[in-house]
Design a protein around this motif. Sequence first.
Motif, PDB file in Angstrom:
ATOM      1  N   LEU A  56      -2.517   2.261  -4.464  1.00 21.56           N
ATOM      2  CA  LEU A  56      -2.314   3.643  -4.051  1.00 21.56           C
ATOM      3  C   LEU A  56      -3.654   4.175  -3.543  1.00 21.56           C
ATOM      4  O   LEU A  56      -4.647   4.174  -4.269  1.00 21.56           O
ATOM      5  CB  LEU A  56      -1.817   4.485  -5.228  1.00 21.56           C
ATOM      6  N   ILE A  57      -3.677   4.623  -2.277  1.00 19.22           N
ATOM      7  CA  ILE A  57      -4.897   5.132  -1.654  1.00 19.22           C
ATOM      8  C   ILE A  57      -4.765   6.635  -1.476  1.00 19.22           C
ATOM      9  O   ILE A  57      -3.831   7.118  -0.828  1.00 19.22           O
ATOM     10  CB  ILE A  57      -5.152   4.456  -0.297  1.00 19.22           C
ATOM     11  N   LEU A  58      -5.702   7.385  -2.057  1.00 16.27           N
ATOM     12  CA  LEU A  58      -5.688   8.841  -2.013  1.00 16.27           C
ATOM     13  C   LEU A  58      -6.969   9.325  -1.350  1.00 16.27           C
ATOM     14  O   LEU A  58      -8.068   9.155  -1.893  1.00 16.27           O
ATOM     15  CB  LEU A  58      -5.592   9.422  -3.438  1.00 16.27           C
ATOM     16  N   ASP A  59      -6.854   9.933  -0.174  1.00 21.47           N
ATOM     17  CA  ASP A  59      -8.011  10.425   0.565  1.00 21.47           C
ATOM     18  C   ASP A  59      -8.146  11.930   0.344  1.00 21.47           C
ATOM     19  O   ASP A  59      -7.344  12.713   0.841  1.00 21.47           O
ATOM     20  CB  ASP A  59      -7.850  10.108   2.051  1.00 21.47           C
ATOM     21  N   GLU A  60      -9.152  12.330  -0.428  1.00 22.11           N
ATOM     22  CA  GLU A  60      -9.421  13.734  -0.741  1.00 22.11           C
ATOM     23  C   GLU A  60      -8.169  14.444  -1.267  1.00 22.11           C
ATOM     24  O   GLU A  60      -7.745  15.478  -0.742  1.00 22.11           O
ATOM     25  CB  GLU A  60      -9.943  14.468   0.499  1.00 22.11           C
ATOM     26  N   ILE A  89       0.830  -1.203   0.000  1.00 22.91           N
ATOM     27  CA  ILE A  89       0.000   0.000   0.000  1.00 22.91           C
ATOM     28  C   ILE A  89       0.861   1.249   0.000  1.00 22.91           C
ATOM     29  O   ILE A  89       1.854   1.340   0.721  1.00 22.91           O
ATOM     30  CB  ILE A  89      -0.917   0.036   1.246  1.00 22.91           C
ATOM     31  N   GLY A  90       0.454   2.246  -0.793  1.00 23.73           N
ATOM     32  CA  GLY A  90       0.942   3.610  -0.670  1.00 23.73           C
ATOM     33  C   GLY A  90      -0.235   4.475  -0.269  1.00 23.73           C
ATOM     34  O   GLY A  90      -1.271   4.464  -0.952  1.00 23.73           O
ATOM     35  N   TYR A  91      -0.128   5.218   0.835  1.00 19.18           N
ATOM     36  CA  TYR A  91      -1.274   5.923   1.414  1.00 19.18           C
ATOM     37  C   TYR A  91      -0.997   7.415   1.485  1.00 19.18           C
ATOM     38  O   TYR A  91       0.032   7.847   1.997  1.00 19.18           O
ATOM     39  CB  TYR A  91      -1.544   5.366   2.814  1.00 19.18           C
ATOM     40  N   VAL A  92      -1.948   8.203   0.970  1.00 24.59           N
ATOM     41  CA  VAL A  92      -1.894   9.659   1.079  1.00 24.59           C
ATOM     42  C   VAL A  92      -3.146  10.105   1.824  1.00 24.59           C
ATOM     43  O   VAL A  92      -4.221  10.229   1.232  1.00 24.59           O
ATOM     44  CB  VAL A  92      -1.818  10.340  -0.299  1.00 24.59           C
ATOM     45  N   PRO A  93      -3.070  10.320   3.148  1.00 28.35           N
ATOM     46  CA  PRO A  93      -4.247  10.758   3.899  1.00 28.35           C
ATOM     47  C   PRO A  93      -4.633  12.177   3.534  1.00 28.35           C
ATOM     48  O   PRO A  93      -3.887  12.903   2.858  1.00 28.35           O
ATOM     49  CB  PRO A  93      -3.798  10.659   5.355  1.00 28.35           C
TER      50      PRO A  93
END
Length: 328
Positions: free
Chosen positions: A174-178, A96-100
């Motif tokens: 890749l997870i992009l939150d807002e 996972i690559g996470y961008v809160p």
Amino acid sequence: MCRGRNAPAVFPEAHTISTPVVVTEHLTKDYGPFRAVHDVSFEVGAGEVLGLLGPNGSGKTTILRILTGYLQPSGGTARIAGFDVVEQSLEARRHIGYVPEDVPLYGNMTVDEFLAFMGRIKGLYGSPLREAIDSSIEKLSLQPMRRRAIRKLSRGYRQRVAIAQALLNKPELLILDEPSNGLDPRQIIELRELIRWLAESHTVLVTSHILGEIERVASRVAVLLQGRLLAVESLDQLGHPRLRLRVRASTAEPVQTIIESAPGVVRVVSAASGEDGTHRFVVEIAEGSAAENIAAALTMGGVGLLEMTETRVDLENLFLDLTGGAAA
């Protein structure tokens, strides 16, 4: 115990895995008596961009935090690249690559220093770390900014730095939150193109309040309301004709059965009941005489047809249909 600078990286190279990359089954999360996520199941396939949509408080961020290991579910399961996010948390997070929504960037660090810091947290050292930093900087077009303090960067460049750190471990997901929060129109356009480009080599799960941006980058959307998954829709189906019906009947279930049996009906997208004995339905139809067939079937079934409107649905109308007009 600290690892040596030349120790091998613990994060694997990206590799091809069978679909799906994300699987949630009956995912549930309770905060005391409050149920934030209720029985949510969906999948995200390899190379897909899935938009997670819903009003504030619908459970989007809670689901992302479960997927990334920040929270444990109260019930159900979630798997990333085949790894259970609870039982195999470390293995799952390696993919996972996470961008809160609010990325904790350190303003006094340069871009290079920050990426090196984040890379070491991910288990990268020595030449693998330098190669990962160079690759992320090149992908995000950060070369002119790499020695500049993060506090001196524009909001758009800071967002690029946040995405760059998420790519260091070459994640499948890749997870992009807002990701577009706080960006100006030009930066939003640049971000849109960036997400499209990243989707060529990563599966992307993205949330956004801007429905038009999701419509431009996603292949499917999952719509949430009050912690429940209302629908998972393929965006290539948008534009197909739909009917909005308002009928008078004692209960909705028999009416839905009548509608579904009419020739030309593809499916009933949503149904809602009012306090005045009326029921509303959104129905996807094939081209042709489906409207007449539905009207005839309702009349034969003794159902009072009060209103019928045909429309071509875009994502905004679909969202409003599913959530009953709740704001994104």
